[in-house]
Design a protein around this motif. Structure first.
Motif, PDB file in Angstrom:
ATOM      1  N   VAL A 101       0.826  -1.207   0.000  1.00  6.56           N
ATOM      2  CA  VAL A 101       0.000   0.000   0.000  1.00  6.56           C
ATOM      3  C   VAL A 101       0.861   1.259   0.000  1.00  6.56           C
ATOM      4  CG1 VAL A 101      -0.305   0.158   2.509  1.00  6.56           C
ATOM      5  CG2 VAL A 101      -2.020   1.107   1.001  1.00  6.56           C
ATOM      6  N   ALA A 102       1.953   1.260   0.732  1.00  5.72           N
ATOM      7  CA  ALA A 102       2.800   2.444   0.779  1.00  5.72           C
ATOM      8  C   ALA A 102       3.489   2.694  -0.555  1.00  5.72           C
ATOM      9  CB  ALA A 102       3.839   2.302   1.891  1.00  5.72           C
ATOM     10  N   ALA A 103       3.829   1.638  -1.274  1.00  6.60           N
ATOM     11  CA  ALA A 103       4.532   1.786  -2.542  1.00  6.60           C
ATOM     12  C   ALA A 103       3.624   2.298  -3.651  1.00  6.60           C
ATOM     13  CB  ALA A 103       5.132   0.449  -2.953  1.00  6.60           C
ATOM     14  N   ASN A 104       2.335   2.124  -3.524  1.00  8.73           N
ATOM     15  CA  ASN A 104       1.412   2.520  -4.581  1.00  8.73           C
ATOM     16  C   ASN A 104       0.960   3.973  -4.486  1.00  8.73           C
ATOM     17  OD1 ASN A 104       1.414   0.091  -5.878  1.00  8.73           O
ATOM     18  ND2 ASN A 104      -0.322  -0.724  -4.750  1.00  8.73           N
ATOM     19  N   LEU A 105       1.342   4.683  -3.463  1.00  3.95           N
ATOM     20  CA  LEU A 105       0.908   6.062  -3.338  1.00  3.95           C
ATOM     21  C   LEU A 105       1.600   6.916  -4.385  1.00  3.95           C
ATOM     22  CD1 LEU A 105       0.834   6.576   0.510  1.00  3.95           C
ATOM     23  CD2 LEU A 105      -1.068   6.236  -1.031  1.00  3.95           C
ATOM     24  N   SER A 106       0.851   7.814  -4.974  1.00  2.00           N
ATOM     25  CA  SER A 106       1.434   8.714  -5.964  1.00  2.00           C
ATOM     26  C   SER A 106       0.837  10.095  -5.786  1.00  2.00           C
ATOM     27  CB  SER A 106       1.152   8.198  -7.372  1.00  2.00           C
ATOM     28  OG  SER A 106      -0.230   8.300  -7.661  1.00  2.00           O
ATOM     29  N   LEU A 141       9.068  -9.026   5.292  1.00  2.00           N
ATOM     30  CA  LEU A 141       7.944  -8.303   4.714  1.00  2.00           C
ATOM     31  C   LEU A 141       8.419  -7.302   3.667  1.00  2.00           C
ATOM     32  CD1 LEU A 141       4.871  -7.811   4.802  1.00  2.00           C
ATOM     33  CD2 LEU A 141       5.294  -6.084   6.558  1.00  2.00           C
ATOM     34  N   THR A 142       9.495  -6.582   3.959  1.00  2.00           N
ATOM     35  CA  THR A 142      10.038  -5.602   3.023  1.00  2.00           C
ATOM     36  C   THR A 142      10.521  -6.286   1.742  1.00  2.00           C
ATOM     37  OG1 THR A 142      10.703  -4.185   4.845  1.00  2.00           O
ATOM     38  CG2 THR A 142      11.751  -3.774   2.726  1.00  2.00           C
ATOM     39  N   LEU A 143      11.237  -7.380   1.900  1.00  2.00           N
ATOM     40  CA  LEU A 143      11.721  -8.113   0.722  1.00  2.00           C
ATOM     41  C   LEU A 143      10.551  -8.669  -0.101  1.00  2.00           C
ATOM     42  CD1 LEU A 143      14.766  -9.996   2.309  1.00  2.00           C
ATOM     43  CD2 LEU A 143      14.854  -8.163   0.594  1.00  2.00           C
ATOM     44  N   PHE A 144       9.531  -9.176   0.598  1.00  5.74           N
ATOM     45  CA  PHE A 144       8.364  -9.706  -0.098  1.00  5.74           C
ATOM     46  C   PHE A 144       7.641  -8.593  -0.854  1.00  5.74           C
ATOM     47  CE2 PHE A 144       3.899 -11.093  -0.274  1.00  5.74           C
ATOM     48  CZ  PHE A 144       4.056 -12.286  -0.963  1.00  5.74           C
ATOM     49  N   ALA A 145       7.494  -7.432  -0.219  1.00  2.00           N
ATOM     50  CA  ALA A 145       6.840  -6.288  -0.867  1.00  2.00           C
ATOM     51  C   ALA A 145       7.651  -5.794  -2.060  1.00  2.00           C
ATOM     52  CB  ALA A 145       6.640  -5.160   0.143  1.00  2.00           C
ATOM     53  N   ASP A 146       8.964  -5.991  -2.016  1.00  2.00           N
ATOM     54  CA  ASP A 146       9.819  -5.597  -3.139  1.00  2.00           C
ATOM     55  C   ASP A 146       9.761  -6.603  -4.286  1.00  2.00           C
ATOM     56  OD1 ASP A 146      10.603  -3.264  -1.907  1.00  2.00           O
ATOM     57  OD2 ASP A 146      12.481  -4.095  -1.118  1.00  2.00           O
ATOM     58  N   GLY A 147       9.052  -7.692  -4.115  1.00  2.00           N
ATOM     59  CA  GLY A 147       8.845  -8.639  -5.196  1.00  2.00           C
ATOM     60  C   GLY A 147       9.688  -9.890  -5.143  1.00  2.00           C
ATOM     61  N   TYR A 148      10.431 -10.075  -4.080  1.00  2.00           N
ATOM     62  CA  TYR A 148      11.250 -11.281  -3.957  1.00  2.00           C
ATOM     63  C   TYR A 148      10.369 -12.485  -3.641  1.00  2.00           C
ATOM     64  CZ  TYR A 148      15.479  -8.431  -3.918  1.00  2.00           C
ATOM     65  OH  TYR A 148      16.481  -7.576  -4.264  1.00  2.00           O
ATOM     66  N   SER A 149      10.747 -13.641  -4.163  1.00  2.00           N
ATOM     67  CA  SER A 149      10.022 -14.880  -3.881  1.00  2.00           C
ATOM     68  C   SER A 149      10.451 -15.405  -2.511  1.00  2.00           C
ATOM     69  CB  SER A 149      10.330 -15.932  -4.951  1.00  2.00           C
ATOM     70  OG  SER A 149      11.671 -16.371  -4.824  1.00  2.00           O
ATOM     71  N   TYR A 150       9.725 -16.387  -2.007  1.00  2.00           N
ATOM     72  CA  TYR A 150      10.070 -16.999  -0.719  1.00  2.00           C
ATOM     73  C   TYR A 150      11.486 -17.580  -0.775  1.00  2.00           C
ATOM     74  CZ  TYR A 150       5.349 -16.888   1.361  1.00  2.00           C
ATOM     75  OH  TYR A 150       4.159 -16.498   1.918  1.00  2.00           O
ATOM     76  N   ASP A 151      11.798 -18.238  -1.891  1.00  2.00           N
ATOM     77  CA  ASP A 151      13.129 -18.835  -2.027  1.00  2.00           C
ATOM     78  C   ASP A 151      14.221 -17.766  -2.013  1.00  2.00           C
ATOM     79  OD1 ASP A 151      12.239 -21.501  -2.176  1.00  2.00           O
ATOM     80  OD2 ASP A 151      11.778 -21.278  -4.315  1.00  2.00           O
ATOM     81  N   ASP A 165       8.096 -18.255   5.425  1.00  2.00           N
ATOM     82  CA  ASP A 165       6.641 -18.357   5.405  1.00  2.00           C
ATOM     83  C   ASP A 165       6.050 -18.030   6.776  1.00  2.00           C
ATOM     84  OD1 ASP A 165       4.064 -19.061   4.261  1.00  2.00           O
ATOM     85  OD2 ASP A 165       4.176 -20.865   5.523  1.00  2.00           O
ATOM     86  N   GLY A 166       6.646 -18.563   7.835  1.00  2.00           N
ATOM     87  CA  GLY A 166       6.165 -18.281   9.191  1.00  2.00           C
ATOM     88  C   GLY A 166       6.254 -16.807   9.531  1.00  2.00           C
ATOM     89  N   ALA A 167       7.348 -16.161   9.141  1.00  4.17           N
ATOM     90  CA  ALA A 167       7.505 -14.729   9.426  1.00  4.17           C
ATOM     91  C   ALA A 167       6.454 -13.908   8.697  1.00  4.17           C
ATOM     92  CB  ALA A 167       8.912 -14.270   9.033  1.00  4.17           C
ATOM     93  N   LEU A 168       6.184 -14.244   7.439  1.00  2.23           N
ATOM     94  CA  LEU A 168       5.153 -13.510   6.685  1.00  2.23           C
ATOM     95  C   LEU A 168       3.764 -13.736   7.270  1.00  2.23           C
ATOM     96  CD1 LEU A 168       6.292 -13.855   2.972  1.00  2.23           C
ATOM     97  CD2 LEU A 168       6.041 -11.763   4.290  1.00  2.23           C
ATOM     98  N   GLN A 169       3.481 -14.949   7.686  1.00  2.00           N
ATOM     99  CA  GLN A 169       2.174 -15.235   8.290  1.00  2.00           C
ATOM    100  C   GLN A 169       1.997 -14.476   9.606  1.00  2.00           C
ATOM    101  OE1 GLN A 169      -0.281 -16.803   6.779  1.00  2.00           O
ATOM    102  NE2 GLN A 169       1.079 -17.123   5.041  1.00  2.00           N
ATOM    103  N   ARG A 170       3.045 -14.452  10.435  1.00  2.00           N
ATOM    104  CA  ARG A 170       2.973 -13.700  11.697  1.00  2.00           C
ATOM    105  C   ARG A 170       2.799 -12.217  11.421  1.00  2.00           C
ATOM    106  NH1 ARG A 170       7.161 -17.078  12.719  1.00  2.00           N
ATOM    107  NH2 ARG A 170       8.702 -15.389  12.527  1.00  2.00           N
TER     108      ARG A 170
END
Length: 180
Positions: A101-106, A141-151, A165-170
């Motif tokens: 959501v923060a990245a989509n602000l313009s 979360l930051t890496l995931f939001a930047d488009g990185y895969s779980y791997d 996966d556990g960190a993202l779920q938490r």
């Protein structure tokens, strides 16, 4: 009036429009009495219009007056929409949080008010991330939001796929606790 109702029931568009015009105020008054989370008044107006069309379709002149039947059908349809909105089937959709959501602000928003509301929301989400998440959850979360895969995240953080996966779920769970 009975003739207009019969014509509308048989599909006469002019008669239907006449009834819509006549009962639009009633429909609007019922729509304004209720609120849908994540919806707007137009959604409830549509539901009210649907109630009017049900009234036209199912009206039986032997069982009562048309205005009373319209009122009942419109109210029931609007109430059903509100109940559906609050029902258990809709819970997963209500708890949805966009991670980017923060990245989509313009700056190209429709109005200054919308810009400031979005900015305020982004600041709130950022504050929640800083206050409620652990450093590892923030990083994942930051890496995931930047488009990185779980791997990719697992390699970058030197952790297992399951730990990512556990960190993202938490993180998701913690953020959902504070969603308005």
């Amino acid at each position: 009036m009975e003739e207009i109702i019969k014509q509308a029931k048989s599909g006469n568009q002019a008669a239907i429009e006449q009834l819509v015009t006549r009962y639009k105020g009633l429909i609007r008054s019922y729509a304004n009495k209720f609120y849908l989370v994540g919806g707007d008044k137009d959604d409830l107006l549509q539901e009210g219009m649907l109630g009017l069309f049900y009234a036209i379709t199912y009206y039986d002149e032997d069982k009562g007056a048309f205005p009373s039947f319209v009122e009942l059908c419109v109210l029931r349809q609007v109430l059903d929409a509100v109940k559906r909105d609050n029902g258990a089937k809709q819970k997963p959709l209500k708890n949805y949080v966009e991670l980017d959501v923060a990245a989509n602000l313009s700056d190209g928003t429709n109005s200054p008010l919308e810009y400031f509301l979005r900015k305020e929301y982004a600041e709130k989400v950022t504050r929640l991330i800083k206050e409620k998440l652990t450093p590892y959850e923030r990083k994942v979360l930051t890496l995931f939001a930047d488009g990185y895969s779980y791997d990719d995240i697992a390699v970058k953080t030197n952790k297992s796929y399951k730990a990512v996966d556990g960190a993202l779920q938490r993180a998701r769970r913690k953020l959902l606790e504070y969603k308005e």
